[in-house]
Structures are given as structure tokens and as C-alpha cells.
Scaffold this motif. Structure first.
Motif, PDB file in Angstrom:
ATOM      1  N   MET A 180       9.447  19.964  12.876  1.00 53.77           N
ATOM      2  CA  MET A 180       8.706  19.501  14.049  1.00 53.77           C
ATOM      3  C   MET A 180       7.870  18.266  13.713  1.00 53.77           C
ATOM      4  O   MET A 180       7.732  17.354  14.542  1.00 53.77           O
ATOM      5  CB  MET A 180       7.809  20.617  14.576  1.00 53.77           C
ATOM      6  N   ALA A 181       7.321  18.232  12.505  1.00 54.19           N
ATOM      7  CA  ALA A 181       6.548  17.059  12.082  1.00 54.19           C
ATOM      8  C   ALA A 181       7.447  15.830  11.988  1.00 54.19           C
ATOM      9  O   ALA A 181       7.045  14.715  12.354  1.00 54.19           O
ATOM     10  CB  ALA A 181       5.880  17.329  10.733  1.00 54.19           C
ATOM     11  N   LEU A 182       8.670  16.026  11.504  1.00 58.67           N
ATOM     12  CA  LEU A 182       9.618  14.919  11.412  1.00 58.67           C
ATOM     13  C   LEU A 182       9.972  14.369  12.792  1.00 58.67           C
ATOM     14  O   LEU A 182      10.298  13.186  12.940  1.00 58.67           O
ATOM     15  CB  LEU A 182      10.894  15.375  10.691  1.00 58.67           C
ATOM     16  N   ARG A 183       9.902  15.223  13.792  1.00 56.17           N
ATOM     17  CA  ARG A 183      10.230  14.812  15.156  1.00 56.17           C
ATOM     18  C   ARG A 183       9.053  14.125  15.846  1.00 56.17           C
ATOM     19  O   ARG A 183       9.234  13.467  16.878  1.00 56.17           O
ATOM     20  CB  ARG A 183      10.653  16.021  15.996  1.00 56.17           C
ATOM     21  N   SER A 184       7.872  14.294  15.304  1.00 55.38           N
ATOM     22  CA  SER A 184       6.672  13.785  15.969  1.00 55.38           C
ATOM     23  C   SER A 184       6.471  12.302  15.667  1.00 55.38           C
ATOM     24  O   SER A 184       6.722  11.847  14.547  1.00 55.38           O
ATOM     25  CB  SER A 184       5.442  14.574  15.511  1.00 55.38           C
ATOM     26  N   PRO A 185       6.013  11.541  16.645  1.00 59.10           N
ATOM     27  CA  PRO A 185       5.726  10.120  16.408  1.00 59.10           C
ATOM     28  C   PRO A 185       4.465   9.962  15.563  1.00 59.10           C
ATOM     29  O   PRO A 185       3.640  10.864  15.479  1.00 59.10           O
ATOM     30  CB  PRO A 185       5.511   9.572  17.823  1.00 59.10           C
ATOM     31  N   GLY A 186       4.341   8.822  14.931  1.00 62.87           N
ATOM     32  CA  GLY A 186       3.124   8.542  14.177  1.00 62.87           C
ATOM     33  C   GLY A 186       3.392   8.102  12.757  1.00 62.87           C
ATOM     34  O   GLY A 186       2.870   7.088  12.301  1.00 62.87           O
ATOM     35  N   PHE A 187       4.214   8.875  12.031  1.00 63.67           N
ATOM     36  CA  PHE A 187       4.501   8.540  10.643  1.00 63.67           C
ATOM     37  C   PHE A 187       5.998   8.340  10.430  1.00 63.67           C
ATOM     38  O   PHE A 187       6.819   9.061  11.007  1.00 63.67           O
ATOM     39  CB  PHE A 187       4.029   9.651   9.696  1.00 63.67           C
ATOM     40  N   GLU A 188       6.346   7.374   9.592  1.00 63.07           N
ATOM     41  CA  GLU A 188       7.728   7.263   9.145  1.00 63.07           C
ATOM     42  C   GLU A 188       8.046   8.469   8.266  1.00 63.07           C
ATOM     43  O   GLU A 188       7.153   9.077   7.676  1.00 63.07           O
ATOM     44  CB  GLU A 188       7.927   5.970   8.349  1.00 63.07           C
ATOM     45  N   ASN A 189       9.324   8.786   8.168  1.00 60.52           N
ATOM     46  CA  ASN A 189       9.713   9.980   7.419  1.00 60.52           C
ATOM     47  C   ASN A 189       9.329   9.892   5.943  1.00 60.52           C
ATOM     48  O   ASN A 189       8.927  10.887   5.335  1.00 60.52           O
ATOM     49  CB  ASN A 189      11.219  10.214   7.553  1.00 60.52           C
ATOM     50  N   SER A 190       9.469   8.707   5.356  1.00 65.29           N
ATOM     51  CA  SER A 190       9.107   8.548   3.949  1.00 65.29           C
ATOM     52  C   SER A 190       7.613   8.789   3.745  1.00 65.29           C
ATOM     53  O   SER A 190       7.195   9.344   2.723  1.00 65.29           O
ATOM     54  CB  SER A 190       9.492   7.151   3.449  1.00 65.29           C
ATOM     55  N   VAL A 191       6.812   8.383   4.708  1.00 64.41           N
ATOM     56  CA  VAL A 191       5.369   8.621   4.649  1.00 64.41           C
ATOM     57  C   VAL A 191       5.076  10.105   4.825  1.00 64.41           C
ATOM     58  O   VAL A 191       4.278  10.696   4.091  1.00 64.41           O
ATOM     59  CB  VAL A 191       4.636   7.806   5.740  1.00 64.41           C
ATOM     60  N   LEU A 194       0.827  -1.208   0.000  1.00 64.10           N
ATOM     61  CA  LEU A 194       0.000   0.000   0.000  1.00 64.10           C
ATOM     62  C   LEU A 194       0.861   1.257   0.000  1.00 64.10           C
ATOM     63  O   LEU A 194       0.556   2.239  -0.690  1.00 64.10           O
ATOM     64  CB  LEU A 194      -0.924   0.007   1.218  1.00 64.10           C
ATOM     65  N   LYS A 195       1.937   1.219   0.762  1.00 68.87           N
ATOM     66  CA  LYS A 195       2.821   2.378   0.849  1.00 68.87           C
ATOM     67  C   LYS A 195       3.495   2.651  -0.491  1.00 68.87           C
ATOM     68  O   LYS A 195       3.513   3.793  -0.974  1.00 68.87           O
ATOM     69  CB  LYS A 195       3.876   2.149   1.933  1.00 68.87           C
ATOM     70  N   LEU A 196       4.052   1.616  -1.098  1.00 68.49           N
ATOM     71  CA  LEU A 196       4.743   1.791  -2.379  1.00 68.49           C
ATOM     72  C   LEU A 196       3.770   2.231  -3.471  1.00 68.49           C
ATOM     73  O   LEU A 196       4.092   3.094  -4.293  1.00 68.49           O
ATOM     74  CB  LEU A 196       5.444   0.492  -2.780  1.00 68.49           C
ATOM     75  N   LEU A 197       2.580   1.648  -3.470  1.00 71.87           N
ATOM     76  CA  LEU A 197       1.566   2.048  -4.446  1.00 71.87           C
ATOM     77  C   LEU A 197       1.172   3.504  -4.227  1.00 71.87           C
ATOM     78  O   LEU A 197       1.031   4.273  -5.193  1.00 71.87           O
ATOM     79  CB  LEU A 197       0.334   1.147  -4.318  1.00 71.87           C
ATOM     80  N   GLY A 198       1.015   3.886  -2.973  1.00 69.00           N
ATOM     81  CA  GLY A 198       0.664   5.269  -2.662  1.00 69.00           C
ATOM     82  C   GLY A 198       1.729   6.250  -3.109  1.00 69.00           C
ATOM     83  O   GLY A 198       1.425   7.332  -3.622  1.00 69.00           O
ATOM     84  N   ILE A 199       2.993   5.875  -2.944  1.00 74.10           N
ATOM     85  CA  ILE A 199       4.098   6.748  -3.352  1.00 74.10           C
ATOM     86  C   ILE A 199       4.124   6.910  -4.869  1.00 74.10           C
ATOM     87  O   ILE A 199       4.304   8.017  -5.394  1.00 74.10           O
ATOM     88  CB  ILE A 199       5.443   6.188  -2.840  1.00 74.10           C
ATOM     89  N   VAL A 200       3.924   5.807  -5.582  1.00 74.45           N
ATOM     90  CA  VAL A 200       3.892   5.868  -7.053  1.00 74.45           C
ATOM     91  C   VAL A 200       2.735   6.744  -7.525  1.00 74.45           C
ATOM     92  O   VAL A 200       2.894   7.592  -8.419  1.00 74.45           O
ATOM     93  CB  VAL A 200       3.767   4.444  -7.651  1.00 74.45           C
ATOM     94  N   LEU A 201       1.571   6.569  -6.919  1.00 78.98           N
ATOM     95  CA  LEU A 201       0.414   7.393  -7.278  1.00 78.98           C
ATOM     96  C   LEU A 201       0.648   8.859  -6.917  1.00 78.98           C
ATOM     97  O   LEU A 201       0.184   9.762  -7.628  1.00 78.98           O
ATOM     98  CB  LEU A 201      -0.843   6.877  -6.573  1.00 78.98           C
ATOM     99  N   ALA A 202       1.373   9.088  -5.829  1.00 80.60           N
ATOM    100  CA  ALA A 202       1.678  10.462  -5.422  1.00 80.60           C
ATOM    101  C   ALA A 202       2.539  11.156  -6.477  1.00 80.60           C
ATOM    102  O   ALA A 202       2.304  12.322  -6.828  1.00 80.60           O
ATOM    103  CB  ALA A 202       2.400  10.464  -4.075  1.00 80.60           C
ATOM    104  N   LEU A 203       3.534  10.454  -6.987  1.00 79.74           N
ATOM    105  CA  LEU A 203       4.393  11.030  -8.024  1.00 79.74           C
ATOM    106  C   LEU A 203       3.589  11.306  -9.297  1.00 79.74           C
ATOM    107  O   LEU A 203       3.761  12.344  -9.945  1.00 79.74           O
ATOM    108  CB  LEU A 203       5.559  10.083  -8.324  1.00 79.74           C
TER     109      LEU A 203
END
Length: 290
Positions: free
Chosen positions: A232-243, A118-127
Motif C-alpha cells: 500500500m505504501a508503494l501505491r501511495s504518492p509522495g515517495f519514489e520507490n527507491s526512497v 542527497l539521495k545517493l548519499l542517504g542511500i550509502v549512509l543507510a547501507l
């Protein structure tokens, strides 16, 4: 999540400011340079409590990184200006937004973040969404071979900025220093910009205007907070940086496109609408991939 939304909001305001530059004939280079000083001033006012903070900046482990990023900020802008002149705004937009591929790549392959379907598909669709949303002409993009180097450098520079911010945030910048770190980046860019203005003044090419000052003020405040909230978002828990980078870039595309429709009466092509739909799908896929 709140920092991510605020970063997207700040970047969308930047989009609005640039649209107003076109409308009112603002000298973009001058406004950008003023913007760096305004952004730096915002950082001083909000986050620097005493002269001790200023004194310790050169001794911080992240200081060389802020020098590098400050120089890169204004270099990428200059390259973007050249690209706009030679190939058009759409090419710049696509090159800068597609650069999300670099921090995503580093997140997955260097920081060993997850690689679910799902993540890889989402990234491809995002591009794909970024590309389709940015093309404003039916005939698509037309770039002469001799000019290909400029959008490539914009792509590379923009990606390096995001990747470097991520790296420095992970290993060098403490939570209490985020404001100081962001301020230092804009201060460096402002100093370099001043040197450019001095050179223009000496060569007789400088024509300052109040529009540049006003435009720089309007841009500087959201520009500062777009970086601050992103870190600050990068420092926050919840999402990986790539996400997070994917959501940030696609969110900006979606928000700025909607603002263009509502406030600037932009007419979208079919491919633009497809891009918006893909943007929404990619956000849903990536956000729910963890």
C-alpha cells in the motif's frame, strides 16, 4: 506516509516475536509454517468478501507472481536458518537488510527514478547504518569461505522479494486486489511449509509443540500486515520507490534497535551507536531528497 510507518511498525513487531522465540525456545521452522497459515487466514477474514474472490485468483495476472513469491518466502527463510547456524544471526540480519540495494537499484536504473546527490548519499549512509547496527560483537563478522554462498543467497532472495513486490504492484496488482494478492502469497508459502512438515513427519523428525502454534499466531498477524502495508505504501504518492524502500529498511533497523535497548536491555557497541546516528541522518537525507 501512514502506510510506511505501519509497515515499519509491523516489521518491528516481527523482530520482537523472533526475540521471544529465542527466549522461550520456540521451534522456528514450525512457527514460521504456522505463521503463513495465520497470515493467510487474516487475509481471508479482512479482505475476501465472497467465494467469487477465491475463484478468480488463478485467473488474475498477478497469480503466477504470488506463486513465485510464496515459494521464495519460505526458501529465503530456510536459507536464513542455515546461515544463522553456520555464521550467526548478525550475518543474516546484514544480508537481509542490505538487500535493499536491489530494489533501490531497480528503482533508479529500471524505473528511471531520480539520482540526486542527497539521495545517493542517504542511500550509502543507510547501507552503512544497516551494517554497523547489526554487528553485535567487537571482533565483527567471521564467515568461512565455504559458507559465503548462504548469506549471499539470503541477500539475493530478500532483494528479489522486494523488487518483485514492487514490479507486480506497479504493473499487475490493482488497489482493490492488494489484500487478495498478499493473502495468496502466504497461502502458497503455507502449502509448501505443510509439505515440509509432512516430510518431517514421515521421516520421524517431527515434534510439534504448543509453543510453535503460539509463536506462529504471534508472528502471522504482523507478518501479513508488514507486506500489505508495504504494498500500500508503494501505491501511495509522495515517495519514489527507491526512497520508500530505503526509508522502510532503515526505519526497521532504527525501530528494532531501540526496542532491543528498551525492552530487551541490549547493550550497544560504539559501532552500533554510530550506525543509529547514520540511520537517522540517512532518513533525513533520503526523505528530503525529492
Amino acid at each position: 506516509m501512514i502506510y510506511l510507518l505501519l509497515s515499519i511498525l509491523s516489521s518491528t513487531i516481527i523482530f520482537v516475536v523472533f526475540k521471544l522465540y529465542q527466549k522461550y525456545g520456540v521451534n522456528t521452522l514450525q512457527a514460521i509454517i504456522v505463521n503463513y497459515f495465520i497470515a493467510c487466514t487474516v487475509g481471508f477474514m479482512w479482505f475476501i468478501e465472497s467465494t467469487d474472490d477465491l475463484i478468480r485468483i488463478p485467473s488474475e495476472t498477478w497469480f503466477p507472481g504470488s506463486l513465485f513469491l510464496g515459494g521464495l518466502f519460505i526458501s529465503v527463510f530456510y536459507l536464513a536458518a542455515i546461515t544463522t547456524q553456520r555464521s550467526g544471526m548478525a550475518v543474516v540480519s546484514i544480508a537481509s537488510k542490505m538487500s535493499v540495494a536491489l530494489p533501490v537499484f531497480f528503482g533508479i536504473f529500471i524505473y528511471n527514478e531520480s539520482t540526486g546527490f542527497l539521495k545517493l548519499l542517504g542511500i550509502v549512509l543507510a547501507l552503512a547504518a544497516v551494517y554497523l547496527s547489526s554487528i553485535k560483537k567487537k571482533e565483527g563478522l567471521k564467515i568461512k569461505k565455504k559458507n559465503l554462498i548462504f548469506p549471499f543467497l539470503v541477500f539475493l532472495g530478500s532483494g528479489i522479494i522486494d523488487t518483485s513486490l514492487n514490479f507486480l504492484e506497479n504493473f499487475y496488482v490493482s488497489e482493490t486486489d492488494v489484500g487478495l494478492f498478499s493473502t495468496s502469497i502466504f497461502a502458497v508459502a503455507g502449502v509448501i511449509g505443510t509439505l515440509i512438515i509432512i516430510i518431517q513427519a514421515i521421516s520421524g523428525k517431527l515434534k510439534l509443540s504448543w509453543k510453535s502454534l503460539a509463536g506462529g499466531i504471534a508472528l502471522g498477524i504482523p507478518n501479513y500486515f508488514s507486506i500489505y502495508f508495504l504494498v500500500m505504501a508503494l501505491r501511495s504518492p509522495g515517495f519514489e520507490n527507491s526512497v520508500l524502500f530505503t526509508l522502510n529498511h532503515v526505519g526497521i533497523v532504527l525501530a528494532s534497535t531501540l526496542v532491543g535497548i528498551v525492552f530487551f536491555r541490549e547493550v550497544l557497541l560504539r559501532k552500533n551507536w554510530i550506525g543509529l546516528v547514520l540511520a537517522i541522518i540517512s532518513i533525513l537525507l533520503v526523505a528530503n531528497s525529492q
